[in-house]
Scaffold this motif. Structure first.
Motif, PDB file in Angstrom:
ATOM      1  N   LYS A 208       2.105  -3.885  -1.679  1.00 44.50           N
ATOM      2  CA  LYS A 208       1.449  -3.253  -0.520  1.00 44.50           C
ATOM      3  C   LYS A 208       0.173  -4.018  -0.183  1.00 44.50           C
ATOM      4  CE  LYS A 208       3.334   1.375  -1.232  1.00 44.50           C
ATOM      5  NZ  LYS A 208       4.339   0.943  -2.209  1.00 44.50           N
ATOM      6  N   THR A 213       2.060  -2.082   6.261  1.00 39.41           N
ATOM      7  CA  THR A 213       2.468  -1.102   7.275  1.00 39.41           C
ATOM      8  C   THR A 213       3.107  -1.780   8.479  1.00 39.41           C
ATOM      9  OG1 THR A 213       0.674   0.385   6.598  1.00 39.41           O
ATOM     10  CG2 THR A 213       1.691   0.791   8.740  1.00 39.41           C
ATOM     11  N   TRP A 217       6.951  -1.397   9.742  1.00 41.42           N
ATOM     12  CA  TRP A 217       7.214  -1.011  11.137  1.00 41.42           C
ATOM     13  C   TRP A 217       8.169  -1.992  11.800  1.00 41.42           C
ATOM     14  CZ3 TRP A 217       6.173  -3.771  15.615  1.00 41.42           C
ATOM     15  CH2 TRP A 217       6.365  -3.086  16.810  1.00 41.42           C
ATOM     16  N   ARG A 286       6.007   4.534  12.010  1.00 38.63           N
ATOM     17  CA  ARG A 286       4.947   3.979  11.160  1.00 38.63           C
ATOM     18  C   ARG A 286       4.771   4.774   9.865  1.00 38.63           C
ATOM     19  NH1 ARG A 286       2.148  -0.200  12.877  1.00 38.63           N
ATOM     20  NH2 ARG A 286       2.317  -0.804  15.079  1.00 38.63           N
ATOM     21  N   ASN A 287       5.708   5.617   9.580  1.00 38.89           N
ATOM     22  CA  ASN A 287       5.686   6.351   8.320  1.00 38.89           C
ATOM     23  C   ASN A 287       6.586   5.619   7.322  1.00 38.89           C
ATOM     24  OD1 ASN A 287       6.318   8.153   6.163  1.00 38.89           O
ATOM     25  ND2 ASN A 287       5.743   9.887   7.440  1.00 38.89           N
ATOM     26  N   PRO A 288       6.014   4.934   6.315  1.00 37.50           N
ATOM     27  CA  PRO A 288       6.834   4.150   5.404  1.00 37.50           C
ATOM     28  C   PRO A 288       7.929   4.963   4.711  1.00 37.50           C
ATOM     29  CG  PRO A 288       4.538   3.555   5.149  1.00 37.50           C
ATOM     30  CD  PRO A 288       4.574   4.759   6.037  1.00 37.50           C
TER      31      PRO A 288
END
Length: 373
Positions: A208, A213, A217, A286-288
């Protein structure tokens, strides 16, 4: 805790798989639900499934290192590890399906250049070499070698799923398969499922960093676009043969939609594999967690698509009344995979996990690349 659960699940898969492999070597294919009318089943569908996953994962590395999509470059090692692992699982699975497994080398020793199957094996071999070279380039820090290997592998990724589709499409006796659209379906479906699998792996297993992010996406957007396009292609595949509601193709497709195994299409493929991932990717791009779950569903549920490609055409008699002409347990137009067949598939899944984990572990141990958390 999650790591422990993962190891437990892997151990169960491996144990069940070893039992299945032992039975395969000791009882040949006698425990499978095959017959004279249905020679291909779960193992062939699983082979196509894994081969497609490999192609799609390879495409992610190509996008990063050949087409210059910088946000995807960090996941190239993970994508190539998945590509190599899925290719190994695909080849092992189809090897188990052979009646005479020892004859596999005849493709190289006594080749028939008019054989579509022989061309597929040669393409797989060249593709495997390109994948290994690309990984070697990443390990040794040789970007030129990685890029060249990926460029060489790009047309192979196009050809070998297409060759698998062509193998089915050239079977003139099966009208549902005998179609020029099959190579396109195999290629497009493979790219979709493979990229979806890399999306899942990126969310849950990649490092990460600051671009995490945005990377998730982007992979989610690509997966969503491919899902929508595949729905369009599948609508054409189903709607055109069913327009006049006659013929073998119509009967086979009606069996897919409303036959005894209708839930494979409506629940596993359409609902879990298409509609839910599309909603997750569209509503929470955009919510992993949402993107990762969508990738897992879209990739894993694609096995149902492969089952509906392989089996329905075979369970429809080519001649009306043939099913009643002769009586024997292997002269049947019904097919349901046995626990033995599923246990061999469990071995293939465990093998793919082991190969991917081994490659990633090696890259991390060498401290050439930080692939996982």
């Amino acid at each position: 805790m999650s790591r422990t659960v993962g190891w437990i699940l892997f151990a169960i898969l491996a144990l069940v798989g070893v039992v299945g492999v032992f039975l395969r070597f000791t009882s040949s294919r006698d425990l499978a639900a095959y017959g004279s009318y249905i020679p291909w089943g779960l193992w062939v569908a699983t082979y196509i499934f894994f081969a497609g996953l490999s192609a799609g994962a390879f495409v992610v590395a190509v996008l990063g290192h050949v087409f210059g999509v910088e946000r995807l470059r960090p996941v190239a090692p993970l994508a190539l590890a998945i590509a190599l692992a899925c290719l190994g699982a695909a080849l092992v699975t189809v090897w188990f399906d052979l009646g005479h497994m020892e004859r596999v080398l005849n493709v190289f020793l006594r080749p028939h250049f008019s054989s579509m199957m022989a061309w597929m094996v040669w393409l797989y071999t060249a593709y495997a070499i390109a994948t290994v070279l690309a990984l070697y380039g990443l390990w040794r820090g040789l970007p030129s070698l990685t890029r060249i290997a990926l460029m060489v592998g790009t047309p192979l990724v196009v050809f070998y799923p297409g060759a698998a589709g062509a193998l089915f499409g050239t079977v003139v006796a099966q009208s549902l398969w005998h179609s020029p659209v099959f190579p396109i379906l195999f290629l497009f479906g493979g790219v979709l499922s493979g990229i979806a699998l890399v999306t899942f792996a990126t969310v849950f297993f990649s490092r990460k960093d600051k671009d995490y992010t945005d990377r998730v996406w982007l992979l989610g957007r690509i997966t969503l676009g491919l899902l929508l396009m595949y729905l369009l292609i599948e609508w054409a595949e189903y709607s055109i043969p069913m327009w006049y509601q006659v013929g073998h193709e119509f009967e086979a497709l009606m069996g897919v939609l409303f036959g005894p195994y209708w839930f494979v299409f409506w629940i596993f493929h359409l609902s879990l594999g298409m509609i839910i991932p599309i909603l997750l990717l569209a509503l929470w791009p955009r919510n992993p967690l949402a993107v990762g779950i969508a990738g897992l569903l879209a990739s894993s549920m694609f096995l149902s698509v492969r089952l509906n490609l392989v089996i329905p055409s075979q369970v429809q008699p080519q001649l009306e009344g043939l099913v009643n002409a002769y009586r024997d347990r292997r002269l049947s137009y019904t097919y349901l995979p046995t626990l033995f067949e599923w246990s061999v598939v469990a071995f293939s899944v465990a093998l793919a996990i082991a190969i991917a984990y081994g490659v990633v572990w090696f890259l991390n141990r060498e401290k050439k690349l930080e692939v996982t958390q």
